[in-house]
Design a protein around this motif. Structure first.
Motif: not given
Length: 561
Positions: A263, A267, A427-428, A430-431
């Protein structure tokens, strides 16, 4: 794919449009094989069982193809090339650098003779933070964790008898990346290689330095300017060179989880693309030369899932967020280094096993380039023998295991597919949080990513201290007495010779030419001109790395965390 397997696909549920996609993919495979024939006419197991190019479930629908896709096609979950390693193995790129340029050149040539297929340069700490070898700040660090590079002459020695026309070089350099890139281009030109043909990668990922590694010089925003200037310069002058290697490796080494590594890396990549677009660059002029650098860590299946998820996420980011049109802009190409933080000084032979398994997961995850650590790197610089064994590990995986004979061998595993989806989903999340803070630069300046990594590192250490997570030979299965290891040490005598040579260059060069080039760089830094052009001019005049970096220090200031 054989006739029987094609028939099984045609019997799948709801195949509307799937046959057309399959036919289009087959055409792409044929085109790829024409460009690069596969390594063998027939792939088979030791029992003469045929190994197909890629395997599918016996029954699948459009949802499966939409999410997983074909190799070499959006969303690239199964790989960025239709034939992957059947056409060509990953680049075996062993990281090396210590002491003088001459010593490192000898190690490079040795590794190339042993079958290495790409170079990777480790620079010493003074070089990484923009100090010459005779600077008081360099005292005690010259040549210790990498090679000392002060001027173009050092770079010429580093690549002596190595044809840059025939080899690609990765350079782990960040804050002074523009200076080292200029030196590399200048060496190529001295060898008669046009800069448009020069191949390689500079790490050039400054955001992760603030997050995890610490070899920064300038504040984030002028550092971002240097990066976008390199993007613009290379898109015109050196189009075959990878302008950045956006690195999750060091984020993971600092203690992050696999999800955080993925992530935070993506980013940071988003921030670089946004910064370049804001300068007026068209996304498809620079995005095909973006590369990534990931960590090959211990959890075998999670690492495979992480690499697969990374490709799928980046393809979606570039297509949906940045409206990239060029297929190459959507393809996440990455180098992997196995996890240095997992190497142990205790029972260092165990590191051979760790490295082999981590390397295998990297290959099964579809890496384009790989470095395997030497068993003694937790103790010292690797010996020639251990460096050779690390390279042989890759060669055994490539030539003896059969894992490179089919694309995405673990694709379709219930576990791997579920884990790929889970890693992507987390991970999405976190982004999204990073986007809500205003993006990666703001998240770095506020310390958000750093705090998350520290929290994860603390949890890992606590688990190991409580023996909930076992490290073989460290917190279980230990030896009462460890044999005294043989360690490689840098000969300190070279430092005096390095400083004497640096002084000689200062005395012999055309000082007026140097001063004029540095003045031009200073004026460019005050304005908006691309900094790569005056940096290259200064490098060719034999200005030192420290002199060039100090001009930018004067104009940009230094960053304090």
């Amino acid at each position: 794919m054989n006739h029987k397997m094609k028939h099984r696909i045609e019997r799948g549920a709801d195949m509307t449009g799937a046959d057309d996609r399959y036919a289009a993919w087959q055409k792409k495979v044929e085109d790829q094989v024409k460009k690069r024939p596969e390594r063998k006419a027939h792939f088979k197991t030791s029992s003469d069982i045929p190994v197909e190019r890629v395997f599918f479930p016996s029954v699948f629908d459009n949802a499966y193809i939409g999410n997983i896709g074909y190799p070499g096609e959006f969303p690239y979950t199964r790989g960025i090339r239709p034939t992957m390693y059947r056409g060509q193995f990953w680049t075996m790129r062993q990281y090396a650098g210590f002491g003088s340029a001459k010593e490192t050149n000898e190690r490079f040539r040795y590794l190339l003779e042993q079958g290495q297929t790409g170079l990777s340069v480790a620079f010493d700490l003074p070089t990484q933070i923009g100090y010459d070898s005779d600077d008081v700040m360099a005292l005690g660090e010259v040549g210790k964790v990498g090679v000392a590079i002060d001027t173009l002459e050092d770079m010429e020695i580093l690549f002596d008898q190595i044809a840059l026309r025939d080899v690609s070089t990765s350079m782990t350099i960040n804050a002074p990346a523009a200076i080292l890139l200029a030196m590399y281009i200048a060496v190529g030109e001295k060898q008669g290689v046009d800069r448009k043909a020069i191949r390689g990668t500079i790490q050039n990922d400054i955001l992760k330095e603030y997050i995890a590694r610490g070899t920064y010089i300038y504040p984030p925003r002028p550092s971002m300017r240097l990066i976008t200037d390199i993007f613009a310069y290379c898109s015109e002058e050196a189009p075959a060179f990878n302008t950045i290697s956006i690195s999750g490796y060091h984020i993971r080494e600092a203690g992050s989880t696999a999800v955080q590594e993925l992530a935070f890396t993506l980013s940071n990549a988003i921030a670089y693309v946004e910064a370049a677009v804001e300068t007026g660059l068209d996304v498809d002029t620079f995005a095909p030369r973006l590369a990534f650098f990931f960590n090959g860590h211990n959890h075998f299946f999670e690492e495979v899932a992480k690499f697969r998820a990374a490709r799928r996420m980046w393809a979606k980011i570039m297509k949906e967020r940045f409206q990239a049109k060029d297929e190459k802009s959507l393809q996440l190409r990455f180098h992997t280094q196995v996890a240095g933080s997992t190497l142990t000084a205790q029972q260092p032979e165990n590191n051979v096993v760790r490295v082999a398994l981590q390397a295998l997961s990297s290959v099964l995850g579809g890496t384009q380039s790989l470095h395997t650590n030497a068993k003694d790197e937790a103790l010292s610089l690797p010996s020639e023998e251990s460096a050779r064994l690390a390279l042989r590990t890759q060669q055994i995986i490539a030539h003896e295991t059969g894992v490179a004979d089919t694309v995405d061998p673990l694709g379709g595993s219930y576990y791997v597919e579920a884990l790929t989806d889970a890693v992507e989903e987390e991970a999405w999340s976190y982004i999204k949080r990073i986007d809500e803070t205003g993006g990666a630069v703001n998240a770095v300046e506020s310390g958000y990513m750093q705090q998350e990594i520290r929290r994860a590192a603390y949890e890992t250490q606590k688990a190991q201290d409580q023996q909930n997570e076992i490290v073989v030979g460290v917190n279980q299965f230990t030896e009462e007495e460890e044999p005294e290891p043989d360690v490689v040490k840098v000969d300190e005598a070279f430092v005096s010779a390095q400083i004497e040579r640096l002084e000689a260059i200062r005395n012999e060069r055309d000082q007026q030419l140097v001063d004029a080039a540095l003045d031009e760089l200073r004026e460019a830094a005050k304005g908006e001109d691309n900094l790569m052009y005056p940096i290259l001019k200064a490098v060719k005049a034999y200005a030192t790395l420290g002199e060039i970096a100090n001009v930018l220090r004067d104009e940009f200031g230094e960053y304090t965390a």
